[in-house]
Design a protein around this motif. Structure first.
Motif, short mmCIF file in Angstrom:
data_model
loop_
_atom_site.label_atom_id
_atom_site.label_comp_id
_atom_site.label_asym_id
_atom_site.label_seq_id
_atom_site.Cartn_x
_atom_site.Cartn_y
_atom_site.Cartn_z
N ILE A 1 -1.86 -12.52 19.48
CA ILE A 1 -0.95 -13.16 20.44
C ILE A 1 0.39 -12.41 20.47
O ILE A 1 0.97 -12.18 21.55
N ALA A 2 0.88 -12.02 19.30
CA ALA A 2 2.13 -11.27 19.26
C ALA A 2 1.99 -9.92 19.96
O ALA A 2 2.91 -9.47 20.66
N ALA A 3 0.84 -9.26 19.78
CA ALA A 3 0.62 -7.99 20.47
C ALA A 3 0.59 -8.20 21.97
O ALA A 3 1.13 -7.38 22.74
N GLY A 4 -0.04 -9.28 22.44
CA GLY A 4 -0.04 -9.56 23.86
C GLY A 4 1.35 -9.86 24.40
O GLY A 4 1.69 -9.49 25.53
N LEU A 5 2.19 -10.50 23.60
CA LEU A 5 3.55 -10.78 24.02
C LEU A 5 4.37 -9.49 24.12
O LEU A 5 5.23 -9.36 25.01
N VAL A 6 4.12 -8.54 23.24
CA VAL A 6 4.79 -7.23 23.34
C VAL A 6 4.46 -6.59 24.67
O VAL A 6 5.33 -6.05 25.37
N ASN A 7 3.19 -6.65 25.07
CA ASN A 7 2.81 -6.07 26.35
C ASN A 7 3.39 -6.86 27.51
O ASN A 7 3.76 -6.28 28.54
N ALA A 8 3.47 -8.18 27.39
CA ALA A 8 4.02 -8.98 28.49
C ALA A 8 5.49 -8.69 28.71
O ALA A 8 5.99 -8.87 29.83
N CYS A 9 6.20 -8.21 27.71
CA CYS A 9 7.63 -7.94 27.81
C CYS A 9 7.94 -6.48 28.09
O CYS A 9 9.09 -6.05 27.88
N ARG A 10 6.97 -5.73 28.55
CA ARG A 10 7.24 -4.29 28.74
C ARG A 10 8.08 -4.01 29.98
O ARG A 10 8.69 -2.95 30.11
N GLY A 11 8.10 -4.91 30.97
CA GLY A 11 8.93 -4.71 32.15
C GLY A 11 8.29 -3.81 33.18
O GLY A 11 7.08 -3.56 33.15
N PRO A 12 9.09 -3.29 34.14
CA PRO A 12 8.55 -2.43 35.19
C PRO A 12 7.92 -1.17 34.62
O PRO A 12 8.27 -0.71 33.52
N ALA A 13 6.99 -0.62 35.38
CA ALA A 13 6.26 0.56 34.91
C ALA A 13 7.20 1.75 34.70
O ALA A 13 8.02 2.06 35.57
N ARG A 14 7.07 2.40 33.56
CA ARG A 14 7.88 3.58 33.23
C ARG A 14 7.19 4.82 33.79
O ARG A 14 6.59 5.61 33.07
N ARG A 15 7.30 5.00 35.10
CA ARG A 15 6.63 6.15 35.72
C ARG A 15 7.28 7.47 35.32
O ARG A 15 6.67 8.53 35.46
N ASP A 16 8.53 7.42 34.84
CA ASP A 16 9.18 8.65 34.42
C ASP A 16 8.46 9.29 33.24
O ASP A 16 8.55 10.51 33.04
N LEU A 17 7.74 8.49 32.46
CA LEU A 17 7.02 9.06 31.32
C LEU A 17 5.88 9.97 31.76
O LEU A 17 5.45 10.84 31.00
N LEU A 18 5.38 9.77 32.98
CA LEU A 18 4.27 10.58 33.45
C LEU A 18 4.69 12.01 33.75
O LEU A 18 3.84 12.91 33.77
N TYR A 19 5.96 12.22 33.99
CA TYR A 19 6.41 13.52 34.51
C TYR A 19 7.28 14.29 33.52
O TYR A 19 7.98 15.21 33.90
N ARG A 20 7.24 13.88 32.28
CA ARG A 20 8.03 14.62 31.31
C ARG A 20 7.26 14.75 30.01
O ARG A 20 6.45 13.91 29.66
N SER A 21 7.49 15.84 29.35
CA SER A 21 6.86 16.09 28.07
C SER A 21 7.93 16.64 27.14
O SER A 21 8.45 17.73 27.36
N MET B 1 1.85 9.58 26.83
CA MET B 1 3.05 8.79 26.56
C MET B 1 3.05 7.50 27.37
O MET B 1 3.40 6.43 26.87
N PHE B 2 2.65 7.59 28.64
CA PHE B 2 2.60 6.39 29.47
C PHE B 2 1.56 5.41 28.95
O PHE B 2 1.80 4.19 28.91
N ALA B 3 0.40 5.91 28.54
CA ALA B 3 -0.63 5.03 28.00
C ALA B 3 -0.16 4.35 26.73
O ALA B 3 -0.42 3.16 26.51
N ALA B 4 0.57 5.11 25.87
CA ALA B 4 1.09 4.52 24.64
C ALA B 4 2.12 3.45 24.95
O ALA B 4 2.18 2.40 24.28
N TRP B 5 2.96 3.66 25.99
CA TRP B 5 3.94 2.63 26.36
C TRP B 5 3.23 1.42 26.98
O TRP B 5 3.58 0.28 26.67
N TYR B 6 2.24 1.66 27.82
CA TYR B 6 1.60 0.57 28.56
C TYR B 6 0.84 -0.36 27.63
O TYR B 6 0.85 -1.58 27.79
N ALA B 7 0.15 0.20 26.64
CA ALA B 7 -0.67 -0.60 25.72
C ALA B 7 -0.09 -0.57 24.32
O ALA B 7 -0.84 -0.51 23.34
N ALA B 8 1.23 -0.62 24.22
CA ALA B 8 1.87 -0.46 22.91
C ALA B 8 1.47 -1.56 21.95
O ALA B 8 1.17 -1.29 20.77
#
Length: 583
Positions: free
Chosen positions: A486-506, A519-526
């Motif tokens: 449940i705590a892991a699901g709450l972390v995901n629920a609080c991630r906010g708008p999609a961080r599309r900037d992570l897709l275009y930088r390394s 990086m985006f996948a790690a942020w999305y399913a943190a």
């Protein structure tokens, strides 16, 4: 030019600019009929083909390149390893040890897969469907005196081709598996796998077209979806039990003859030692309805109402736009709204209004979940494979036990995530929290209470069922896993708008290319990406031991992990209001 002017005058005189072509069922949309003299379908399509020829050539190149890449990937990741396995088998390697379990699991397993394919095709017809041309075609071309059927038929057959291609890949995979584990001849294995692998997707496309154009069929599809989902999970469970050595042969015979989903299994079993009488008849029963269904669907493809086509094209464009901007939740909400899941799944349930103000939040969360029983049903259904995956983790060792435990926890997380929808709705627009006297971070932590209570009730019920079936004390690991999930699901629920900037930088370019997607996948399913591997370590150790002494250690690690994840969720939630003000 004079012919075009006369056609325009005729169209204006008869109201053809807003009329629909022959075969359109919504006759009320046409103020007046247009005659054969006003029919410019062939000329319009010929002109469009000429105008679009440069675009069509470029599109054909893109499609050919995509097909080339797909075939290359299949050959590299499927064909070459399969060839290597056959070479090893010719040199004495024996892969037949898995054959009996495979043949035992095939009847109910094939029925489960076939029913799932049909169910997915029908659900696709609720929001998109197999006949969805581009918006320009619907908004401009079909609004003129043009026969719909020549315009819509190619899109139906394109959907058929896209559905048949994965079926062909599955048939080739079945040929390889049967050839290695059962030593079946490859031509015979491919020939008997093809009817089910090709006919079921094509029947699904026909069923999707029926649901797309007929509101009554759509209502029945929504009504029967929960029962079909339960049946798919029951068939999958029966297949797993049969592979473990507990088949129910009389029930398998009923499933094999119950419909197209079972006929595919009958045909696939025909060249094997476990063949059931009637495999040839089953293949014929698959092919004949598929041919008849395709012929009927080909005639019906031009009768989809124009208004419905406009609505579906806009929905598909919205989903595609959401996917391109990596707004996966937005795409999911658009599909749910278009398919009627958001409205048809609601029930007018009432709960007594609490007398204490601090209970109002929990009352709202409980009422929201009770009014969407589909979410509660999905939570229960996903909990079943979570418990089933824990069974093989009890009898395996090492890394395999840890991997199976992670899989069980993944199903458990997906089940509990269904209960966190009120928290996700709160973060969709932080202005909704203006009614609350709590800070936004504290409000989000309180949103975890009701899902945690429901999850504990569900897990305790599952543990009791396992104990009644002869399981050991490790069944109580299920309730211990609920708080950190449940705590892991709450972390995901609080991630906010999609961080599309992570897709275009390394940050550190590597030889493998940009790491933005990772990086985006790690942020999305943190949340689950951290919780599942760490929680699987003590749980898999306790499952391997099979005794009660492993429970306190698992409980301690779960408590520490829960506290850490809740603190992470609190920090994420605290940053959301400021981020919303600056966006």
């Amino acid at each position: 030019m004079s012919r075009a002017e006369s056609a325009a005058e005729s169209a204006a005189a008869t109201g053809a600019g807003t009329a629909v072509g022959p075969g359109e069922p919504d006759a009320a949309a046409a103020p007046a009929e247009w005659t054969a003299d006003d029919d410019w379908t062939d000329e319009a399509l010929a002109l469009l083909r000429a105008l679009r020829s440069p675009h069509r050539r470029n599109r054909a190149k893109q499609v050919a390149f995509a097909l080339y890449c797909t075939v290359l990937i299949l050959l590299v990741w499927g064909g070459v390893p399969s060839l290597g396995l056959f070479l090893q088998a010719s040199m004495g390697a024996d892969y037949t040890g898995r054959g009996p379990a495979l043949l035992a699991a095939l009847p109910s397993g094939a029925a489960a897969v076939g029913l799932a394919v049909l169910l997915l095709a029908v659900r696709d017809g609720l929001w998109r469907g197999p006949v969805v041309p581009p918006r320009a075609t619907i908004d401009w071309l079909l609004a003129h005196p043009v026969r719909p059927r020549p315009v819509l038929r190619p899109w139906f057959w394109l959907s058929c081709g896209l559905a048949a291609f994965p079926g062909l890949v599955v048939a080739l995979g079945g040929m390889v598996v049967l050839g290695l584990t059962v030593r079946t001849g490859l031509p015979a294995a491919l020939g008997w796998c093809l009817p089910g692998a090709l006919c079921l997707p094509l029947l699904g496309v026909c069923a999707g077209l029926l649901v797309q154009r007929d509101p009554r069929a759509a209502r029945w599809a929504r009504l029967l979806t929960p029962y079909a989902t339960v049946l798919v999970l029951a068939l999958a469970t029966q297949s797993a039990l049969a592979a473990a050595g507990h088949p129910v042969h009389w029930l398998e015979r009923i499933e094999l003859w119950s419909g197209p989903w079972g006929w595919a299994g009958l045909a696939a079993l025909a060249p094997t030692p476990a063949a059931v009488t009637g495999g040839g008849l089953a293949a014929a029963l698959l092919v004949l309805p598929t041919v008849l269904g395709l012929l009927a669907a080909d005639r019906a493809a031009g009768t989809v109402p124009l208004g419905l086509l406009r609505e579906r094209a806009r929905t598909a464009a919205g989903v595609l736009a959401a996917l391109r901007t990596v707004e996966l939740r937005a795409a999911r909400l658009v599909v749910a709204s278009a398919s009627g899941a958001s409205d048809g799944g609601r029930r007018r349930v009432r709960l007594p209004v609490p007398r204490k103000p601090w209970l109002a939040l929990y009352w709202r969360d409980a009422l929201a979940l009770l009014r969407t029983p589909a979410r509660l049903g999905r939570a229960v259904l996903l909990a079943v494979p979570a418990l089933l995956c824990a069974v093989p983790a009890h009898g395996t060792r090492g890394v395999l036990s840890w991997a199976v435990t992670v899989l069980a926890l993944l199903f458990g997380y997906l089940a509990l995530a269904q209960l966190l929808e009120p928290a996700r709705i709160e973060t969709d627009d932080v202005r909704r929290s203006s009614w609350s006297p709590y800070p936004f971070a504290g409000l989000m932590l309180r949103h975890a209470v009701v899902p945690a209570v429901l999850g504990l009730v569900l897990s305790v019920a599952g543990a009791v069922a396992v104990l009644l079936l002869g399981g050991g004390a490790t069944a109580w690991l299920a309730p211990l896993a609920v708080p950190p999930l449940i705590a892991a699901g709450l972390v995901n629920a609080c991630r906010g708008p999609a961080r599309r900037d992570l897709l275009y930088r390394s940050p550190q370019p590597t030889g493998g290319g940009n790491t933005g997607i990772a990086m985006f996948a790690a942020w999305y399913a943190a949340g689950p990406a951290v919780a599942l591997p760490l929680l699987a370590l003590p749980l898999s150790a306790a499952l391997r031991a099979g005794t009660a002494p492993g429970l306190p250690q698992a409980a301690l690690i779960g408590a520490v992990l829960t506290a850490t994840l809740l603190q992470w969720a609190r920090a994420r939630a605290a940053a959301l209001p400021a981020r919303a003000r600056h966006s």
